[in-house]
Design a protein around this motif. Structure first.
Motif, short mmCIF file in Angstrom:
data_model
loop_
_atom_site.label_atom_id
_atom_site.label_comp_id
_atom_site.label_asym_id
_atom_site.label_seq_id
_atom_site.Cartn_x
_atom_site.Cartn_y
_atom_site.Cartn_z
N VAL A 3 38.07 40.52 44.07
CA VAL A 3 38.02 41.70 43.08
C VAL A 3 39.43 41.57 42.33
O VAL A 3 39.62 41.78 41.25
CB VAL A 3 37.85 43.12 43.76
N ALA A 10 36.50 40.04 50.06
CA ALA A 10 35.96 40.82 48.67
C ALA A 10 37.06 41.41 48.05
O ALA A 10 37.19 41.42 46.75
CB ALA A 10 34.93 41.84 49.17
N THR A 40 34.59 40.66 55.96
CA THR A 40 33.92 40.93 54.30
C THR A 40 34.85 41.56 53.47
O THR A 40 35.04 41.24 52.36
CB THR A 40 32.80 41.67 54.63
#
Length: 301
Positions: free
Chosen positions: A52, A48, A44
């Motif tokens: 970003v 992520a 995860t």
């Protein structure tokens, strides 16, 4: 000819046997993979972080940011301006026509207007600032209707003050101003200093008046601490500061038993519970004095 010297048998070289044990790095990675936190970060956290990072690189350019912001604002404007989200009518329930008109003026809405632009809580506070409004409920209904349900204050007494006549509810809160007493002749009249702060007690006295209630012209607050009950024929009942309802009930009992208030009495003073006092009219005093003089003359003979 074939040589008589024999050749030695040389076996082919075998590859080195592979060690079944994992390497040090493989062992450490497997141990880390068994850790829930490491698996979560890898599954995860890493994606992520990548998203970003890419978004930061993209929105690092001011022109790109402006394009995205304008696109979002335009999309939002298109959605909010759709007919199903537009408020076209204001409906007020539970209010008299004058109060409904006052609420419309207080809200000052410019319709049609998108429901997304309406602050329902602010509208509710505006409506409740009116004296005649106890509470309101504001909601947007289907068909583009903004419904305001009003719980209006009910007038309980008329207060005569230095500013004029005002109608108050059962708690003493102002409801509306009155031009004449006849406008609400059905409500009892109170007057005097700080009378508006003792409306609940005044209503208890009115309720306890019973048989003499039709004769009551009003209640006067004396010294901001006690009540005088004003009757027709210029009579008054002076009530004590403590337990005024009980004192009024005693006067009513005396009146029913001896027709007390039908006599030539100006006032019934109940301020001293142990010693009630009657104040007679000048005519009654003169008649009483004459009767005593007659009795004294008869005794002297």
């Amino acid at each position: 000819m074939q040589s008589l010297i024999g050749r030695r048998f040389r076996p082919e070289p075998q590859p080195p046997r592979r060690d079944p044990a994992p390497s040090r790095w493989a062992y450490r990675f497997q141990r880390l993979w068994l850790t829930p936190l490491f698996r979560s970060l890898l599954r995860t956290g890493l994606p992520a972080f990548t998203v970003v990072l890419l978004a930061g690189l993209y929105f690092g350019n001011a022109e790109r940011r402006a394009v995205v912001v304008n696109a979002v604002a335009e999309l939002r404007q298109q959605i909010e301006s759709r007919p199903e989200f537009m408020v076209t009518m204001l409906q007020i329930d539970g209010a008299s026509p004058p109060l409904a008109k006052a609420i419309r003026q207080a809200l000052a809405l410019k319709l049609p207007q998108s429901s997304f632009d309406l602050n329902l809580e602010a509208l509710r506070r505006k409506a409740e600032q009116l004296d005649a409004v106890a509470s309101t409920e504001v909601q947007v209904k289907g068909g583009g209707v903004l419904q305001v349900t009003v719980h209006a204050r009910q007038g309980a007494v008329v207060w005569r003050s230095r500013k004029g006549l005002e109608m108050l509810d059962a708690t003493g809160h102002r409801v509306a101003a009155l031009t004449t007493r006849a406008a609400r002749a059905d409500l009892p009249l109170i007057a005097g200093e700080a009378a508006e702060k003792a409306v609940p007690e005044a209503l208890k006295l009115i309720a306890a008046a019973g048989p003499i209630r039709p004769r009551i012209r009003g209640l006067v607050r004396m010294g901001a601490r006690r009540w005088d009950v004003v009757l027709d024929r210029g009579q008054r009942i002076l009530l004590p500061e403590a337990r005024p309802v009980r004192a009024l009930e005693r006067v009513i009992a005396l009146d029913q038993a001896q027709d007390l208030l039908s006599r030539d009495i100006v006032a019934v003073d109940m301020r001293n519970e142990q010693r009630p006092t009657l104040r007679l009219t000048p005519q009654a005093v003169a008649a009483l004095r004459k009767m005593r003089e007659t009795q004294a003359g008869a005794l002297s003979q």
